[in-house]
Design an enzyme around this catalytic site. Structure first.
Site, PDB file in Angstrom:
ATOM      1  N   GLY A 113       0.863  -1.269   0.070  1.00 15.54           N
ATOM      2  CA  GLY A 113      -0.164   0.004  -0.093  1.00 15.54           C
ATOM      3  C   GLY A 113       0.815   1.377  -0.164  1.00 15.54           C
ATOM      4  O   GLY A 113       1.821   1.188  -0.116  1.00 15.54           O
TER       5      GLY A 113
ATOM      6  N   HIS B 295       2.907   4.573  -4.965  1.00 19.34           N
ATOM      7  CA  HIS B 295       3.508   5.920  -5.316  1.00 19.34           C
ATOM      8  C   HIS B 295       3.875   5.592  -6.660  1.00 19.34           C
ATOM      9  O   HIS B 295       3.695   4.463  -7.164  1.00 19.34           O
ATOM     10  CB  HIS B 295       4.755   6.442  -4.569  1.00 19.34           C
TER      11      HIS B 295
ATOM     12  N   GLY C   4       6.502   4.564  -8.403  1.00 20.81           N
ATOM     13  CA  GLY C   4       7.226   3.329  -8.452  1.00 20.81           C
ATOM     14  C   GLY C   4       6.414   2.021  -8.632  1.00 20.81           C
ATOM     15  O   GLY C   4       6.498   1.302  -9.403  1.00 20.81           O
ATOM     16  N   HIS C   5       5.156   2.305  -7.672  1.00 23.72           N
ATOM     17  CA  HIS C   5       4.265   0.997  -7.842  1.00 23.72           C
ATOM     18  C   HIS C   5       3.408   1.075  -9.136  1.00 23.72           C
ATOM     19  O   HIS C   5       2.974   0.231  -9.880  1.00 23.72           O
ATOM     20  CB  HIS C   5       3.286   1.145  -6.641  1.00 23.72           C
TER      21      HIS C   5
ATOM     22  N   GLY D 146      10.054  -4.182  -7.931  1.00 25.25           N
ATOM     23  CA  GLY D 146      10.699  -3.159  -8.206  1.00 25.25           C
ATOM     24  C   GLY D 146      12.256  -3.420  -7.984  1.00 25.25           C
ATOM     25  O   GLY D 146      12.636  -4.195  -6.956  1.00 25.25           O
TER      26      GLY D 146
ATOM     27  N   ARG E  17       8.362   4.951   2.225  1.00 24.03           N
ATOM     28  CA  ARG E  17       9.022   5.520   3.701  1.00 24.03           C
ATOM     29  C   ARG E  17       9.583   6.884   3.394  1.00 24.03           C
ATOM     30  O   ARG E  17      10.049   7.660   4.596  1.00 24.03           O
ATOM     31  CB  ARG E  17      10.251   4.423   4.153  1.00 24.03           C
TER      32      ARG E  17
END
Ligand code: PAF
Length: 283
Positions: A31, A34, A36-37, A148, A188
């Site tokens: 969850g 961002h 990247g996801h 990733g 993070r």
């Protein structure tokens, strides 16, 4: 797009695709999605007939003093993002749904690589990851899964697990997505203060300095590591590890690199209380 919370409901929703031999893509996440996801989801949507994004904050991959409780949670926003990219299902099970009998007794482990690098500082982390990823593979019956490369050791261990256990799934590695500043995207990063955020750029800067040295012919491992370590320390970061590693075996190099090796530098460092990881391949 549908948000599904139960394993039975997800299996029922995917059954028609399985019956018609359609390709199922899985993007496992915890969850707080961002860009990247988003890059992982885009790849799956491009390749597969149906895409499932799992959103599950997996407690068994967190140590006692880690950030499980403060990890950002925003399922509604995650679902919107996944839908905007073309995902078909968000699978967001509860902890009780995934682990109805409490912590699982059966765990998937890689006994030789799980205690290196991140695993040395996060005991139990990789067996938690491999166990939940195996469960997600079995629950979805996915043919493709997307990870990733920021989590370099993670994707390496997952690829190895797939070969060792004959999972019928293709693992796709997706390149690190970075902010314009160069900082690798991570859920993070939200924990960083403005100052820590600017200091954290020293990771990518240090990695690029190492790459430049390598491209100029530097092959001494100590020198390649030092330039990264110095960059982080000069910016008030605390280095957890910086290692020069073989891309094919994940074993670390020492002394001088031989001409034919494929190298990646792996880094973990703290800025304030936030632990960040990053890496760069030297080809
Ligand atoms: O990389 C992550 O977000 C997690 O480790 C994963 C692969 C979703 C397993 O919980």
């Amino acid at each position: 797009m549908q948000v599904i919370h139960s394993i039975d409901a997800l299996r029922a929703a995917l059954k028609p695709y399985v019956m018609q031999d359609k390709s199922i893509g899985l993007v496992p996440t915890m969850g707080a999605l961002h860009n990247g996801h988003a890059a992982l989801i885009k790849e799956s949507v491009k390749d597969c007939d149906v895409t499932v994004v799992s959103v599950f904050l997996n407690p068994i991959q967190f140590g006692k003093n880690e950030d499980l409780d403060k990890y950002p949670k925003r399922l509604e926003a995650d679902a919107k993002l996944a839908e905007s990219i073309g995902a078909d299902f968000v699978f967001a099970p509860s902890v009780a749904e995934m682990y109805p009998e409490g912590d699982p007794l059966t765990l998937v482990r890689d006994e030789s690589l799980e205690s290196l690098y991140c695993g040395a500082y996060r005991p139990g982390h990789f067996r938690g990851v491999l166990t939940v990823v195996s469960k997600l593979f079995l629950i979805t019956g996915a043919n493709h899964a997307y990870f990733g490369e920021k989590d370099y050791q993670q994707v390496f261990l997952i690829e190895r697990m797939v070969r060792d256990l004959n999972f019928n799934i293709k693992i796709h590695r997706v390149k690190i997505v970075r902010e314009e500043s160069g900082l690798a995207l991570s859920s993070r990063n939200e924990y960083l203060s403005e100052l820590e955020h600017s200091q954290a750029l020293s990771i990518n800067n240090g990695l690029h300095q190492a790459k430049e040295l390598f491209e100029k012919g530097e092959r001494r491992v100590a020198l390649l590591r030092d330039v990264v370590i110095k960059s982080i320390l000069a910016n008030r970061g605390q280095v957890q590890y910086v290692e020069v590693v073989d891309q094919k075996t994940l074993q670390k190099f020492s002394a001088v690199l031989q001409p034919d090796v494929k190298v990646v530098i792996l880094v973990a460092a703290f800025f304030g209380k936030t632990r960040l990881i990053d890496n760069i391949e030297l080809n």
